[in-house]
Design a protein around this motif. Structure first.
Motif, PDB file in Angstrom:
ATOM      1  N   ALA A 100       0.821  -1.212   0.000  1.00 59.15           N
ATOM      2  CA  ALA A 100       0.000   0.000   0.000  1.00 59.15           C
ATOM      3  C   ALA A 100       0.855   1.262   0.000  1.00 59.15           C
ATOM      4  N   ILE A 101       2.101   1.133   0.466  1.00 55.32           N
ATOM      5  CA  ILE A 101       2.989   2.287   0.469  1.00 55.32           C
ATOM      6  C   ILE A 101       3.232   2.795  -0.948  1.00 55.32           C
ATOM      7  N   TYR A 102       3.250   1.866  -1.905  1.00 54.16           N
ATOM      8  CA  TYR A 102       3.444   2.258  -3.302  1.00 54.16           C
ATOM      9  C   TYR A 102       2.192   2.939  -3.858  1.00 54.16           C
TER      10      TYR A 102
ATOM     11  N   LYS B  33       9.519   9.550  -2.689  1.00 52.24           N
ATOM     12  CA  LYS B  33      10.199   8.971  -1.533  1.00 52.24           C
ATOM     13  C   LYS B  33       9.529   7.661  -1.107  1.00 52.24           C
ATOM     14  N   MET B  34       8.198   7.646  -1.146  1.00 53.61           N
ATOM     15  CA  MET B  34       7.478   6.429  -0.771  1.00 53.61           C
ATOM     16  C   MET B  34       7.670   5.329  -1.818  1.00 53.61           C
ATOM     17  N   LEU B  35       7.673   5.709  -3.077  1.00 47.79           N
ATOM     18  CA  LEU B  35       7.841   4.725  -4.148  1.00 47.79           C
ATOM     19  C   LEU B  35       9.217   4.078  -4.121  1.00 47.79           C
ATOM     20  N   LEU B  36      10.217   4.852  -3.650  1.00 41.63           N
ATOM     21  CA  LEU B  36      11.598   4.350  -3.633  1.00 41.63           C
ATOM     22  C   LEU B  36      12.032   3.873  -2.246  1.00 41.63           C
ATOM     23  N   MET B  37      11.092   3.774  -1.320  1.00 44.51           N
ATOM     24  CA  MET B  37      11.436   3.474   0.071  1.00 44.51           C
ATOM     25  C   MET B  37      12.195   2.156   0.223  1.00 44.51           C
ATOM     26  N   ASP B  38      11.837   1.149  -0.557  1.00 46.47           N
ATOM     27  CA  ASP B  38      12.502  -0.149  -0.437  1.00 46.47           C
ATOM     28  C   ASP B  38      13.802  -0.221  -1.239  1.00 46.47           C
ATOM     29  N   VAL B  39      14.016   0.795  -2.069  1.00 44.18           N
ATOM     30  CA  VAL B  39      15.261   0.866  -2.840  1.00 44.18           C
ATOM     31  C   VAL B  39      16.308   1.666  -2.075  1.00 44.18           C
ATOM     32  N   TYR B  40      15.886   2.835  -1.590  1.00 43.89           N
ATOM     33  CA  TYR B  40      16.790   3.672  -0.795  1.00 43.89           C
ATOM     34  C   TYR B  40      15.950   4.486   0.181  1.00 43.89           C
ATOM     35  N   LYS B  41      16.233   4.342   1.455  1.00 42.03           N
ATOM     36  CA  LYS B  41      15.492   5.077   2.472  1.00 42.03           C
ATOM     37  C   LYS B  41      16.220   6.382   2.778  1.00 42.03           C
ATOM     38  N   LEU B  42      15.634   7.470   2.344  1.00 48.75           N
ATOM     39  CA  LEU B  42      16.228   8.788   2.540  1.00 48.75           C
ATOM     40  C   LEU B  42      16.197   9.148   4.027  1.00 48.75           C
ATOM     41  N   PRO B  43      17.319   9.580   4.594  1.00 47.27           N
ATOM     42  CA  PRO B  43      17.339   9.960   6.010  1.00 47.27           C
ATOM     43  C   PRO B  43      16.313  11.042   6.301  1.00 47.27           C
ATOM     44  N   ILE B  44      15.704  10.966   7.474  1.00 52.59           N
ATOM     45  CA  ILE B  44      14.644  11.909   7.818  1.00 52.59           C
ATOM     46  C   ILE B  44      15.161  13.343   7.842  1.00 52.59           C
ATOM     47  N   ALA B  45      16.414  13.555   8.248  1.00 51.41           N
ATOM     48  CA  ALA B  45      16.976  14.906   8.285  1.00 51.41           C
ATOM     49  C   ALA B  45      17.073  15.492   6.874  1.00 51.41           C
ATOM     50  N   VAL B  46      17.438  14.645   5.901  1.00 49.24           N
ATOM     51  CA  VAL B  46      17.522  15.098   4.508  1.00 49.24           C
ATOM     52  C   VAL B  46      16.127  15.438   3.979  1.00 49.24           C
ATOM     53  N   SER B  47      15.171  14.573   4.264  1.00 46.67           N
ATOM     54  CA  SER B  47      13.789  14.825   3.835  1.00 46.67           C
ATOM     55  C   SER B  47      13.276  16.142   4.394  1.00 46.67           C
ATOM     56  N   LEU B  48      13.533  16.371   5.674  1.00 45.26           N
ATOM     57  CA  LEU B  48      13.097  17.605   6.320  1.00 45.26           C
ATOM     58  C   LEU B  48      13.740  18.816   5.656  1.00 45.26           C
ATOM     59  N   GLY B  49      15.035  18.708   5.345  1.00 43.55           N
ATOM     60  CA  GLY B  49      15.737  19.808   4.696  1.00 43.55           C
ATOM     61  C   GLY B  49      15.197  20.101   3.309  1.00 43.55           C
ATOM     62  N   VAL B  50      14.908  19.050   2.539  1.00 40.99           N
ATOM     63  CA  VAL B  50      14.377  19.231   1.186  1.00 40.99           C
ATOM     64  C   VAL B  50      12.997  19.895   1.233  1.00 40.99           C
ATOM     65  N   ILE B  51      12.127  19.420   2.112  1.00 44.50           N
ATOM     66  CA  ILE B  51      10.774  19.980   2.225  1.00 44.50           C
ATOM     67  C   ILE B  51      10.827  21.442   2.649  1.00 44.50           C
TER      68      ILE B  51
END
Length: 318
Positions: free
Chosen positions: A136-138, A272-290
């Motif tokens: 369901a994440i996809y 990010k959700m679609l690629l979660m099982d390929v590469y999990k982006l660090p939460i700090a990076v996600s926060l910075g991008v947003i």
């Protein structure tokens, strides 16, 4: 398989009780009498809600560590940003139904109360579904990405809340007066119960929140799958929505690039959700991008307000 969460039953009960107490104080003490909310009052309440969210996040950091605190911050920022998009819609709704400013807080208060119940159900159901069905994440990711692209392409499209199917169905099922009856949602006339335009505006606000919840809740699940973090960050952002509306309603149209920024955020979290099982982006990076995307869209709007407004007006009304 049980949900992985930091929220014990006592924490859930305590948080819900805190929210209900704050809402009771809000309506029963500070807004007992209907009045037009000033910019100063809105700024003070905005500061209160942001401050309470910051204190709560500090508690999360102290008890559960940096990772959970960053997840709360990212979820809060996403929901707060998407809540700004709600403000665009609220401005249109109140203008469409002619709701006087003195009664707008009452509509938003009950709208927020309904949103709390609906979002709690959405979050618990969504968390349980993700825990049981990982695929369901996809689906969530694809929905967010497509929604972001659609919003980016249609960001200048005019809104017509009175044409919403739910609002139109409500008009057919219940008689609606043409005038207001103070701050009342219904009125008894000639032995018959009528809805007022205030209730019609509330229905439109609730429908709008359901639509936005479909985007915002999966977006927060992109940074954390802990239902307690998702719920608390979501609710803190919503609680500050009313004061944010009165603070920004008069100038929100100047942020002409904000919708584009929100679209990019949705595309980012969807990817990010679609690629979660390929590469999990660090939460700090996600926060910075947003945060970076939103900052650029706001700064760009402030730097080129005149030209951007003119362009937006031309595109909206060809």
């Amino acid at each position: 398989m049980p949900l992985e969460t930091i929220g014990s039953p006592l924490m859930w009960i305590g948080f819900v009780a805190f929210v209900l107490v704050m809402l009771a104080i809000d309506l029963g003490v500070f807004h007992k009498q209907a009045h037009e909310v000033s910019v100063k009052e809105a700024a003070v309440w905005s500061g209160v809600w942001v401050g309470l969210a910051a204190i709560f996040n500090l508690v999360v950091y102290t008890w559960f560590g940096k990772e959970r605190a960053l997840e709360f911050t990212a979820g809060y920022l996403i929901e707060k940003a998407l809540a700004v998009d709600n403000i665009f819609v609220f401005v249109v709704i109140f203008a469409t139904f002619g709701v006087p400013r003195v009664y707008q807080h009452r509509v938003l208060f009950w709208g927020v109360l309904g949103a709390l119940v609906m979002r709690a159900a959405f979050i618990l159901a969504g968390g349980a579904f993700l825990q049981r069905f990982h695929w369901a994440i996809y689906v969530f990711g694809a929905v967010l990405a497509v929604t972001g692209i659609k919003l980016l392409l249609q960001r200048h499209q005019e809104l017509h809340p009175e044409r919403n199917p739910v609002v139109r169905a409500f008009r057919r099922l219940f008689p609606v007066t043409t005038d207001f009856a103070g701050d009342r949602f219904t009125v008894l006339r000639a032995g018959r119960r009528f809805a007022t335009p205030l209730l019609l505006a509330l229905v439109a606000v609730e429908v709008t929140d359901v639509i936005f919840a479909v985007d915002s809740i999966p977006a927060i699940f992109a940074v954390t799958q802990d239902p307690f973090i998702v719920f608390t960050s979501n609710i803190f952002a919503i609680l500050g929505l009313r004061s944010l509306y009165f603070l920004l309603a008069a100038v929100i149209t100047k942020f002409v690039y904000l919708k584009a920024g929100l679209s990019v955020v949705l595309i980012f979290v969807g990817a990010k959700m679609l690629l979660m099982d390929v590469y999990k982006l660090p939460i700090a990076v996600s926060l910075g991008v947003i945060a970076g995307i939103l900052a650029v869209s706001v700064v760009a709007s402030l730097l080129r307000p005149a030209r951007a407004t003119a362009t937006a007006g031309d595109e909206t009304h060809p």
